[in-house]
Write a protein that holds these residues in place. Structure first.
Motif, PDB file in Angstrom:
ATOM      1  N   ILE A  56      42.189  39.908  57.904  1.00 34.71           N
ATOM      2  CA  ILE A  56      41.698  38.718  57.200  1.00 34.71           C
ATOM      3  C   ILE A  56      40.171  38.668  57.291  1.00 34.71           C
ATOM      4  O   ILE A  56      39.492  38.359  56.308  1.00 34.71           O
ATOM      5  N   PRO A  64      38.618  34.496  47.332  1.00 33.65           N
ATOM      6  CA  PRO A  64      39.350  33.297  47.776  1.00 33.65           C
ATOM      7  C   PRO A  64      40.590  33.655  48.591  1.00 33.65           C
ATOM      8  O   PRO A  64      41.156  34.724  48.435  1.00 33.65           O
ATOM      9  N   ARG A  65      40.993  32.764  49.445  1.00 31.18           N
ATOM     10  CA  ARG A  65      42.249  32.821  50.198  1.00 31.18           C
ATOM     11  C   ARG A  65      42.506  34.172  50.869  1.00 31.18           C
ATOM     12  O   ARG A  65      43.464  34.876  50.542  1.00 31.18           O
ATOM     13  N   PRO A  66      41.640  34.541  51.808  1.00 30.05           N
ATOM     14  CA  PRO A  66      41.787  35.844  52.473  1.00 30.05           C
ATOM     15  C   PRO A  66      43.165  36.073  53.095  1.00 30.05           C
ATOM     16  O   PRO A  66      43.704  37.177  53.002  1.00 30.05           O
ATOM     17  N   ALA A  67      43.752  35.058  53.702  1.00 32.60           N
ATOM     18  CA  ALA A  67      45.063  35.239  54.332  1.00 32.60           C
ATOM     19  C   ALA A  67      46.122  35.587  53.286  1.00 32.60           C
ATOM     20  O   ALA A  67      46.979  36.449  53.521  1.00 32.60           O
ATOM     21  N   LEU A  68      46.059  34.939  52.138  1.00 34.79           N
ATOM     22  CA  LEU A  68      47.005  35.248  51.070  1.00 34.79           C
ATOM     23  C   LEU A  68      46.794  36.664  50.546  1.00 34.79           C
ATOM     24  O   LEU A  68      47.769  37.388  50.283  1.00 34.79           O
ATOM     25  N   LEU A  69      45.548  37.088  50.414  1.00 39.01           N
ATOM     26  CA  LEU A  69      45.252  38.449  49.953  1.00 39.01           C
ATOM     27  C   LEU A  69      45.786  39.485  50.937  1.00 39.01           C
ATOM     28  O   LEU A  69      46.352  40.508  50.519  1.00 39.01           O
ATOM     29  N   THR A  71      48.304  39.048  52.995  1.00 34.99           N
ATOM     30  CA  THR A  71      49.768  39.008  52.868  1.00 34.99           C
ATOM     31  C   THR A  71      50.215  39.793  51.639  1.00 34.99           C
ATOM     32  O   THR A  71      51.141  40.618  51.714  1.00 34.99           O
TER      33      THR A  71
END
Length: 146
Positions: A56, A64-69, A71
């Protein structure tokens, strides 16, 4: 370095199994598929296990949204690993993984430029990371075109 070891060791063990009579692994192409699958199972699982926070942190700040990327890329790597093991889906999976590696490479460059440390160690220098990335992409393309 673990992904490189997984690629080479997985390929070698699979090729040896083919030489010892396991028909499904009789040849370099199926052995390379196994080596790549092992590599992506290793790297994909890291997106959800002990290295998640490090991955992350590697995401470039402007995204945007490093955690989502992280995942999403982890899921894609794991699905790609499975796809490599099925002869009917191996070539498209390898092509998708090659594109994914190219898309994720800027995160490695960004992490090196920002001087990140992962698990207490500096990230792989850009030159070494580029050489590794070339090996991984070439291996995937060898599955696509092999």
């Amino acid at each position: 370095m673990a992904p490189l070891i997984a690629l080479f060791a997985g390929t070698a063990v699979a090729r040896l199994a083919g030489l010892l009579g396991l028909a499904a692994l009789d040849g370099w192409h199926p052995a390379l598929r196994v080596g790549l699958a092992l590599m992506f199972a290793l790297t994909g699982s890291a997106h959800f296990l002990s290295r998640r926070a490090d991955l992350i942190a590697m995401v470039p700040p402007g995204l945007p949204r490093p955690a989502l990327l992280v995942t999403l890329t982890g899921v894609l790597e794991l699905l790609g690993a499975l796809g490599l093991l099925l002869p009917a889906t191996a070539r498209p999976a390898a092509a998708g993984l090659a594109l994914l590696m190219l898309a994720m490479f800027p995160a490695n460059v960004s992490a090196a430029r920002r001087g990140l440390t992962l698990a207490g160690r500096p990230v792989t220098p850009i030159g070494t990371r580029t050489a590794l990335q070339v090996i991984f992409v070439v291996a995937a393309l060898a599955v696509v075109f092999g």
